[in-house]
Motif scaffolding. Structure first.
Motif, short mmCIF file in Angstrom:
data_model
loop_
_atom_site.label_atom_id
_atom_site.label_comp_id
_atom_site.label_asym_id
_atom_site.label_seq_id
_atom_site.Cartn_x
_atom_site.Cartn_y
_atom_site.Cartn_z
N PRO A 244 -9.13 -6.41 6.16
CA PRO A 244 -9.81 -5.94 4.94
C PRO A 244 -9.70 -4.43 4.72
CG PRO A 244 -11.18 -7.51 6.10
CD PRO A 244 -9.97 -7.32 6.95
N SER A 245 -9.84 -3.63 5.75
CA SER A 245 -9.78 -2.19 5.53
C SER A 245 -8.42 -1.80 4.93
CB SER A 245 -10.02 -1.43 6.85
OG SER A 245 -10.35 -0.09 6.59
N ASP A 246 -7.36 -2.45 5.37
CA ASP A 246 -6.04 -2.16 4.82
C ASP A 246 -5.96 -2.56 3.34
OD1 ASP A 246 -5.96 -2.10 7.62
OD2 ASP A 246 -3.80 -2.36 7.64
N GLN A 247 -6.57 -3.69 3.00
CA GLN A 247 -6.57 -4.11 1.60
C GLN A 247 -7.30 -3.09 0.73
OE1 GLN A 247 -7.62 -8.20 0.65
NE2 GLN A 247 -7.42 -8.79 2.78
N TYR A 248 -8.48 -2.65 1.21
CA TYR A 248 -9.26 -1.68 0.42
C TYR A 248 -8.49 -0.38 0.29
CZ TYR A 248 -12.93 -4.86 2.13
OH TYR A 248 -13.65 -5.98 2.48
#
Ligand SMILES: *Cc1c(COP(=O)(O)O)cnc(C)c1O
Length: 427
Positions: free
Chosen positions: A134-138
């Motif tokens: 998720p952090s990479d997506q954000y």
């Protein structure tokens, strides 16, 4: 080797394990008075016993020297971060000048995107994997918006085929070719955090360069886990956190790789700070930024020494052992774990489906296992019995037997506890 699912056999493998002594170099939490079976080194590595003394050294220097510690401590603080570059370079397959340690992972990926995501004209797209961490997506979405693009248009996700658990190499290469000259950047997790799949970084990097894109890797689940040759693969940049397989402590600093092709390049966009200036002149406090001639040019602030201390402590073990020996044990212990799961599977009614690739080239330490017919109560049971795993919805457990400190006996014992947990529920 022909495995057996017996305590004797597991103990014999432990006796033959050249790394067996390292288990005593780590501190295990206890449950019911017994050391846990720890499968979450892919999330937070155990504390090495030498970490505290490295931290104490800084506390003592701070007490006794205060500001003078910057220059007169045994390990002076002003260039303390440089001590980590050489051992890390060995782990990721780089020149020491291509490695630097700073900030945290998501922060570093943002900073590196300042340099390597430069959308222009029709070349504005980013290729990443679907369901990335998720952090990479954000991070990717916010970068795209920052540059004035619509994520729906600018982000191209690599897809798995329906019903399959892994990305196929031919599909990845096809997507790269299709996006072609619209692609500004390819940024993928080198080891997928969910399935444990290892990407073919060399081939994908080459394919990205062939279409004129930069190629970067998030190595959170790769660094300290799999063999990396970032320099030889001609990767543009990479970053990783240190608290997973590298046992540096919660939330600790991140490492970065920046290919030497970009060192000393004058017009590269970069966010800058005083720790990136040429160290010979750093304290002259000049108004103009003169970059360090290597990856350290991306440094911003004076380094968090108390955080780097346990990271440096842990790298000492990596330096002693080396990745080839770790990988050899990793392959064997993961194979043994897989065997134990298959044996237990025959004895119970549930079915386990390992969704991590079966071949050793395509996987590292982690096995992700679908527990069909089981629910969260099995996970809770394992935790109560001192087996620390990680649960992901719907019913996947991720098991990562870190080769430094997990034993073959752990794998056997885990199998017995797992069987008990399933049989007990079905009673
Ligand atoms: C663990 C992990 C992170 C964590 O990022 P932090 O900035 O250290 O919190 C990011 N990306 C991936 C792929 C991870 O596995």
């Amino acid at each position: 080797m022909k495995f057996e699912n017996t305590l004797n056999f597991a103990q014999q493998l432990d006796q033959e394990d050249p790394l067996r002594e390292y288990r005593n170099q780590f501190i295990f939490p206890k449950v019911n008075g017994k050391e846990v079976i720890y499968f979450t080194g892919n999330s937070l590595g155990l504390q090495p016993k030498n970490a505290a003394s490295y931290v104490d050294e800084i506390m003592k220097d701070w007490a006794e020297l205060a500001v003078e510690g910057h220059f007169y401590a045994d390990k002076p603080w002003w260039d303390y971060h440089e001590r980590l570059a050489a051992p890390l370079a060995k782990i990721v397959g780089a020149k020491p000048s291509e490695v630097t340690v700073m900030n945290t992972l998501t922060v570093n990926l943002h900073l590196l995107m300042v340099s390597f995501y430069r959308p222009e004209g029709k070349r504005f797209k980013i290729i990443c994997e679907e369901k990335a961490f998720p952090s990479d997506q954000y991070m990717i979405k916010s970068q795209v918006r920052f540059h004035g693009y619509d994520p729906a248009e600018a982000i191209v996700e690599l897809k798995k085929r329906d019903g399959e658990h892994h990305f196929r190499q031919e599909d990845i290469l096809q997507t790269i070719a299709e996006v072609g000259e619209e692609c500004a950047l390819i940024l993928i997790g080198g080891v997928n955090y969910y399935s444990g799949q290892v990407f073919d970084m060399k081939t994908i990097t080459q394919a990205g360069h062939d279409i004129g894109a930069f190629v970067g890797w998030d190595l959170a689940h790769a660094a300290g886990n799999i063999a990396l040759e970032l320099h030889d693969w001609d990767v543009d940049f990479a970053a990783w956190c240190s608290y997973k397989y590298m046992n540096s402590g919660p939330g600790n600093a991140s490492g970065c790789f920046i290919n030497e092709r970009f060192h000393g390049v004058k017009d590269i966009p970069r966010f800058e700070g005083w720790w990136g200036t040429n160290k010979d002149d750093r304290f002259l406090m000049k108004p103009e930024f003169e970059p360090m001639p290597d990856a350290d040019a991306w440094q911003l602030s004076n380094a968090p020494i108390l955080a780097l201390a346990p990271y440096l402590a842990s790298l000492q073990f990596f330096d002693e052992v080396g990745m080839p020996a770790l990988i050899e044990k990793r392959n064997q212990i993961v194979a043994y774990l897989e065997f134990v799961l298959q044996e237990i599977d025959k004895e119970v009614e549930s079915t386990f489906e390992v969704i991590t690739p079966a071949s050793q080239e395509e996987r590292g330490t982690q096995l992700s296992v679908f527990l069909h017919g089981e629910g969260r109560q099995l996970f809770d049971y394992l935790m109560k019995q001192g087996v620390i795993t990680d649960w992901r919805e719907p019913n996947v457990i991720r098991l990562a037997p870190a080769p430094f400190y997990c034993s073959y006996e752990d794998m056997y014992t885990f199998g017995q506890i797992l069987k008990q947990g399933i049989l007990q529920k079905n009673k």
